[in-house]
Design a protein around this motif. Structure first.
Motif, PDB file in Angstrom:
ATOM      1  N   GLU A  90       0.825  -1.208   0.000  1.00  0.00           N
ATOM      2  CA  GLU A  90       0.000   0.000   0.000  1.00  0.00           C
ATOM      3  C   GLU A  90       0.862   1.262   0.000  1.00  0.00           C
ATOM      4  O   GLU A  90       0.534   2.248  -0.677  1.00  0.00           O
ATOM      5  N   ALA A  91       1.948   1.237   0.761  1.00  0.00           N
ATOM      6  CA  ALA A  91       2.836   2.399   0.828  1.00  0.00           C
ATOM      7  C   ALA A  91       3.463   2.680  -0.540  1.00  0.00           C
ATOM      8  O   ALA A  91       3.583   3.842  -0.959  1.00  0.00           O
ATOM      9  N   LEU A  92       3.847   1.617  -1.234  1.00  0.00           N
ATOM     10  CA  LEU A  92       4.434   1.779  -2.560  1.00  0.00           C
ATOM     11  C   LEU A  92       3.409   2.350  -3.540  1.00  0.00           C
ATOM     12  O   LEU A  92       3.720   3.261  -4.331  1.00  0.00           O
ATOM     13  N   VAL A  93       2.193   1.830  -3.479  1.00  0.00           N
ATOM     14  CA  VAL A  93       1.117   2.337  -4.343  1.00  0.00           C
ATOM     15  C   VAL A  93       0.848   3.802  -4.044  1.00  0.00           C
ATOM     16  O   VAL A  93       0.715   4.635  -4.955  1.00  0.00           O
ATOM     17  N   GLN A  94       0.776   4.152  -2.757  1.00  0.00           N
ATOM     18  CA  GLN A  94       0.517   5.533  -2.363  1.00  0.00           C
ATOM     19  C   GLN A  94       1.602   6.468  -2.871  1.00  0.00           C
ATOM     20  O   GLN A  94       1.319   7.571  -3.377  1.00  0.00           O
ATOM     21  N   ALA A  95       2.861   6.035  -2.762  1.00  0.00           N
ATOM     22  CA  ALA A  95       3.980   6.863  -3.220  1.00  0.00           C
ATOM     23  C   ALA A  95       3.928   7.073  -4.727  1.00  0.00           C
ATOM     24  O   ALA A  95       4.165   8.188  -5.221  1.00  0.00           O
ATOM     25  N   ILE A  96       3.608   6.021  -5.472  1.00  0.00           N
ATOM     26  CA  ILE A  96       3.504   6.132  -6.936  1.00  0.00           C
ATOM     27  C   ILE A  96       2.382   7.093  -7.315  1.00  0.00           C
ATOM     28  O   ILE A  96       2.533   7.937  -8.204  1.00  0.00           O
ATOM     29  N   GLU A  97       1.249   6.981  -6.612  1.00  0.00           N
ATOM     30  CA  GLU A  97       0.133   7.885  -6.892  1.00  0.00           C
ATOM     31  C   GLU A  97       0.486   9.332  -6.532  1.00  0.00           C
ATOM     32  O   GLU A  97       0.135  10.261  -7.261  1.00  0.00           O
ATOM     33  N   ASP A  98       1.178   9.520  -5.411  1.00  0.00           N
ATOM     34  CA  ASP A  98       1.516  10.877  -4.961  1.00  0.00           C
ATOM     35  C   ASP A  98       2.426  11.588  -5.951  1.00  0.00           C
ATOM     36  O   ASP A  98       2.289  12.791  -6.192  1.00  0.00           O
ATOM     37  N   VAL A  99       3.375  10.832  -6.525  1.00  0.00           N
ATOM     38  CA  VAL A  99       4.345  11.456  -7.418  1.00  0.00           C
ATOM     39  C   VAL A  99       3.907  11.378  -8.882  1.00  0.00           C
ATOM     40  O   VAL A  99       4.457  12.061  -9.748  1.00  0.00           O
ATOM     41  N   GLY A 100       2.912  10.530  -9.152  1.00  0.00           N
ATOM     42  CA  GLY A 100       2.411  10.385 -10.517  1.00  0.00           C
ATOM     43  C   GLY A 100       3.435   9.806 -11.468  1.00  0.00           C
ATOM     44  O   GLY A 100       3.461  10.139 -12.660  1.00  0.00           O
ATOM     45  N   SER A 101       4.282   8.897 -10.953  1.00  0.00           N
ATOM     46  CA  SER A 101       5.352   8.335 -11.777  1.00  0.00           C
ATOM     47  C   SER A 101       5.830   7.028 -11.160  1.00  0.00           C
ATOM     48  O   SER A 101       5.651   6.776  -9.965  1.00  0.00           O
ATOM     49  N   THR A 102       6.428   6.189 -12.006  1.00  0.00           N
ATOM     50  CA  THR A 102       7.070   4.967 -11.505  1.00  0.00           C
ATOM     51  C   THR A 102       8.590   5.080 -11.563  1.00  0.00           C
ATOM     52  O   THR A 102       9.293   4.083 -11.394  1.00  0.00           O
ATOM     53  N   ASP A 103       9.087   6.271 -11.800  1.00  0.00           N
ATOM     54  CA  ASP A 103      10.533   6.490 -11.803  1.00  0.00           C
ATOM     55  C   ASP A 103      11.086   6.150 -10.423  1.00  0.00           C
ATOM     56  O   ASP A 103      10.618   6.705  -9.409  1.00  0.00           O
ATOM     57  N   PRO A 104      12.064   5.239 -10.335  1.00  0.00           N
ATOM     58  CA  PRO A 104      12.555   4.774  -9.031  1.00  0.00           C
ATOM     59  C   PRO A 104      12.988   5.888  -8.078  1.00  0.00           C
ATOM     60  O   PRO A 104      12.648   5.853  -6.885  1.00  0.00           O
ATOM     61  N   ALA A 105      13.715   6.859  -8.580  1.00  0.00           N
ATOM     62  CA  ALA A 105      14.202   7.944  -7.720  1.00  0.00           C
ATOM     63  C   ALA A 105      13.043   8.788  -7.187  1.00  0.00           C
ATOM     64  O   ALA A 105      13.012   9.151  -6.005  1.00  0.00           O
TER      65      ALA A 105
END
Length: 221
Positions: free
Chosen positions: A143-158
């Motif tokens: 869930e934390a990973l999904v939330q972070a991806i949604e917050d930044v609007g990207s799957t870029d690792p950095a």
């Protein structure tokens, strides 16, 4: 109140007024606890706190029963929240104290599962055993990973990494927010096996349910 400790908690216990009569260590993957149990018996210890891995704890309990070593209380840092632990020991798990950062409370809500009670029900239906804090923590990781991806609007690792460090949301594991050390800080609940149930005994707000104490002799159960 005599206490046997094996996890470096001497200063805190001493400050709380406990009489520490043993503070012993054993090696990882230890299988023979006869010597320690003999000392527990000879020193007439009231409460035993054991830190280790689940396999070690299972061996400890089985040998304690075999040697009929039954202080007033056994408490373990691992194992007790796990259904596997309770199934492995059967009735011999009764009276064991432990601790956990998670219980399947309906008060723990999120937008994926609804709440922790629903998560427990769905998990048990799918895997045929009860989830413990490992399962809830694993779900919160995703869930934390999904939330972070949604917050930044990207799957870029950095970008996801940076967003993950700042993430803050409610999960079925509890409120998720990472500290400077990269960890989350969740309160622990004291639990006890009572019959075939895992019961919450004490939390941050005080007593929750009565404990079964003292533990009777093995042949008096």
């Amino acid at each position: 109140f005599d206490v046997s400790v094996g996890d470096g908690t001497r200063p805190k216990l001493k400050a709380a007024g406990f009489d520490i009569v043993m503070d012993e260590r054993y090696s990882t993957n230890a299988t023979d606890f006869n010597s320690l149990l003999s000392q527990i018996r000879s020193k007439n210890v009231d409460a035993v706190l054991v830190a280790g891995h689940e396999t070690e704890i299972l061996n400890f309990v089985r040998q304690a029963k075999s040697l009929t070593v039954a202080p007033k209380m056994y408490s373990f840092t691992v194992g007790v929240p796990s259904e596997d632990f309770r199934k492995a020991l059967g009735k011999d798990a009764d009276y064991a104290f432990g601790m956990t950062a998670w219980l399947p409370s309906a008060d723990l809500k999120d937008r994926w599962f609804g709440d922790a009670a629903k998560f427990e029900a769905e998990y048990k239906t799918k895997f045929n055993y009860e989830p413990d804090y490992h399962a809830a923590s694993g779900a919160a990781d995703v869930e934390a990973l999904v939330q972070a991806i949604e917050d930044v609007g990207s799957t870029d690792p950095a970008k996801v990494r940076d967003a993950l460090a700042k993430v803050k949301f409610d999960s079925i594991y509890g409120p998720i927010a990472f500290g400077a050390n990269g960890q989350i800080d969740l309160p622990q609940t004291v639990i006890q096996v009572q019959g075939d149930k895992l019961v919450a005994i004490h939390g941050t707000k005080g007593a929750i349910n009565p404990a079964k104490y003292p533990m009777p002799a093995w042949n008096a159960r």
